[in-house]
Design an enzyme around this catalytic site. Structure first.
Site, PDB file in Angstrom:
ATOM      1  N   ASP A  93       6.747 -11.144  -5.947  1.00 48.47           N
ATOM      2  CA  ASP A  93       5.148 -10.721  -5.285  1.00 48.47           C
ATOM      3  C   ASP A  93       4.972  -9.906  -5.506  1.00 48.47           C
ATOM      4  O   ASP A  93       5.884  -8.609  -6.339  1.00 48.47           O
ATOM      5  CB  ASP A  93       6.394 -11.010  -4.049  1.00 48.47           C
ATOM      6  N   GLU A 102       2.823 -13.216  -9.443  1.00 52.59           N
ATOM      7  CA  GLU A 102       2.247 -13.656  -7.957  1.00 52.59           C
ATOM      8  C   GLU A 102       0.612 -11.768  -8.388  1.00 52.59           C
ATOM      9  O   GLU A 102       0.841 -10.804  -7.603  1.00 52.59           O
ATOM     10  CB  GLU A 102       2.088 -13.202  -6.910  1.00 52.59           C
TER      11      GLU A 102
HETATM   12  C1  NOJ Z   1       2.445 -12.705  -1.405  1.00 52.39           C
HETATM   13  C2  NOJ Z   1       3.881 -13.954  -0.143  1.00 52.39           C
HETATM   14  O1  NOJ Z   1       2.687 -14.759  -1.121  1.00 52.39           O
HETATM   15  C3  NOJ Z   1       2.805 -13.540   0.959  1.00 52.39           C
HETATM   16  O2  NOJ Z   1       3.395 -14.922   2.312  1.00 52.39           O
HETATM   17  C4  NOJ Z   1       3.375 -12.279   1.318  1.00 52.39           C
HETATM   18  O3  NOJ Z   1       2.995 -12.071   2.996  1.00 52.39           O
HETATM   19  C5  NOJ Z   1       2.908 -10.760   0.854  1.00 52.39           C
HETATM   20  N1  NOJ Z   1       2.832 -11.126  -0.739  1.00 52.39           N
HETATM   21  C6  NOJ Z   1       3.428  -9.740   0.775  1.00 52.39           C
HETATM   22  O4  NOJ Z   1       4.885 -10.472   0.302  1.00 52.39           O
END
Ligand code: NOJ
Length: 541
Positions: free
Chosen positions: A216, A275
């Protein structure tokens, strides 16, 4: 070795298969997948009970969104204990059982790791609140004094991705940084204690049998020295298009290199997918250099409009950038943070038609593909969720910014909500109109979206030209994408997508394999209606 650290073997495919280079990875948003406990919230035993469905669909791996102990301020992306399961989702024994069962079904499991921030209820943050400014407890996070004579202005102008300032002030006058909700304080990754803790967390899940991690905010852990101002308001508009002092900073790659070494020290080809929102294809590819992570989500593809020349450019740039670092490209159309693509592509019949064609395009491209739960059912975004159900913290950014509409639970079977999801009422209500979109209803219908995904995934596994490899563009009428996949060995597969509003006539020399809509074939040509795709086996001449 305690039971908690038992190693669950990964599917026996041997080392060196590089399975992740062309894997189809299905995203399970645990909260909305299947509820075994009857409380209206999906859970790990629910996922476990539906493994036969997932294995039958033909995907290779599952990415599970966070199921760790969390106060759920951001639905699990605010983790209070990284080594345990939230009671809402089950127990550690359920996680272990799910991993073992998934492996028995031939599915790998990727878990989400959230390293940029913890929950404000995490023991470390609680200790930081109890400690004084300048203490080692506060040094794990980014605490700073404010600006102005009484320190009443935030330390800099950074804005939270969810809206408002990225800083919150404590009663003792200090401020702490949170790039997301105030309940998600950012960690200071320059602190060796933070690095050591996360290495240990990764080992915990690898020892439990996880096949890898979805990282993440993988672009967020390193902040520019001195935390300088951005100098602009509305920074959310700059996300993914500009380098900000808090995102995509070069030193973040040192962390990924360290993690790669750790992953490589385990057997079984464990992987990590970033991500990361980066302004260019090249900067995104940096996350997948040979000594960094294995994959990065391709948000350039996800955000590309339904238009042939722009889409072709994104595909070419993605392949070039990934190829330059020897990484597989990845393809993703939807996830739990964005409007579902049936709706993004225009909604209704047209959106569905395009989504069907997009599925064939995506699964024919070289590399690895992600499927977000429900896209195989053609679920649209739920746009009219009653206000009392809307819960996403991102709503702060504006009325339409909430992400609840793409997180509505899956309809499995039956005539009435919650359509076999579990319990009597799901945490977000499922539209009654989804009666025709349930898994059970679509299983009966050879023309359903589910049938299309099923067949496309079957062919993808069987056809030697699909998956990893190269792509060669062929000429096609304006508004179409036509390309051939070939391995140099046996078998070539071609894909044509008509993204225009007019029928398009495409030469087809070979055997049609799968179409996303009604295609008329005559005299070695196919007439593709608007928003329609076709795969065919290319005849060798
Ligand atoms: C990306 C995640 O996919 C999302 O759902 C989240 O709110 C943010 N990162 C913060 O962790």
């Amino acid at each position: 070795m305690t039971q908690d650290t038992l190693i669950v073997p990964v599917p026996d495919q041997g080392e060196g298969t590089r399975w992740w280079r062309d894997a189809v990875i299905y995203q399970v948003y645990v909260r909305s997948f299947a509820d075994s406990g009857g409380d209206g919230v999906g859970d790990l035993p629910g996922v476990r009970s539906r493994l036969p469905y997932l294995a039958g669909l033909g995907v290779d791996a599952l990415w599970l969104t966070p199921f760790y102990v969390s106060p759920m301020a951001d639905f699990g992306y605010d983790v209070a204990d990284y080594r345990d399961v939230d009671p809402l989702f089950g127990t550690l024994a359920d996680a272990r059982g799910l991993i073992a069962d998934a492996h028995a079904h031939g599915l790998r499991i990727i878990v989400d790791v959230v390293p940029n921030h913890t929950s404000d209820r995490h023991a470390w943050f609680q200790a930081a609140l109890a400690a004084s400014p300048g203490s080692p407890e506060r040094a794990r996070y980014l605490f700073r004094d404010g600006r102005g004579p009484d320190g009443a202005r935030p330390p800099n102008d950074w804005e939270s991705v969810f809206g408002g300032p990225a800083w919150t002030r404590l009663p003792d006058g200090q401020w702490y940084l949170h790039l997301f909700a105030p309940e998600q304080p950012d960690l200071d990754w320059e602190n060796p204690e933070v690095r050591a803790e996360f290495a240990d967390i990764l080992k915990f899940w690898l020892d439990l049998g996880a096949d890898g991690f979805r990282v993440d905010v993988a672009h967020g852990m390193a902040k520019a020295p001195g935390l300088p101002d951005v100098g602009h308001a509305d920074q959310v508009e700059m996300l993914g298009t500009a380098v900000l002092p808090y995102f995509d900073q070069d030193p973040v790659h040192d962390i990924h290199r360290e993690w790669r070494r750790l992953l490589d020290s385990y057997g079984g080809e464990r992987i990590a997918v970033a991500e990361a929102w980066a302004p260019t294809h090249e900067r995104l590819a940096d996350y997948t250099r040979p000594d960094e992570l294995h994959q990065a989500f391709n948000f350039h593809y996800l955000t590309a409009p339904w238009e042939a020349s722009g889409m072709r450019k994104v595909i070419e740039e993605s392949l070039d950038a990934a190829g330059a670092v020897g990484a597989p490209a990845t393809w993703v159309l939807s996830n739990h943070d964005v409007k579902r693509h049936v709706t993004r592509y225009g909604g209704g019949e047209r959106g569905l038609r395009r989504a069907r064609a997009a599925a064939l395009l995506t699964l024919a491209l070289p590399g690895s593909a992600y499927v977000y739960q429900g896209e195989e059912l053609g679920l649209p975004e739920v746009l009219d969720l009653p206000a009392e159900f809307q819960q996403d913290p991102q709503r702060l950014r504006g009325e339409d910014a909430g992400r609840d509409g793409c997180r509505v639970p899956l309809p499995w079977e039956g005539e009435e909500p919650p359509f076999g999801f579990g319990g009597t009422a799901s945490w977000l209500p499922i539209p009654t109109a989804w009666r025709d979109l349930t898994v059970a209803a679509q299983r009966e219908d050879p023309d359903s979206m589910l049938a299309l995904y099923h067949e496309a995934l079957r062919l993808r596994h069987e056809h030697p030209a699909l998956g990893d490899g190269g792509l060669r563009w062929l000429d096609g009428p304006t508004g179409t994408l036509v390309f051939v996949r070939e391995t140099g060995g046996d078998g070539r597969l071609a894909c044509a997508v008509n993204m225009s509003g007019r029928p398009a006539r495409v030469p087809v020399r070979g055997t049609p394999l799968l179409a996303s809509g009604p295609v008329h074939l005559e005299n070695e040509h196919a007439e593709l209606p608007p928003d329609t795709a076709l795969w065919w086996d290319v005849e060798e001449r």
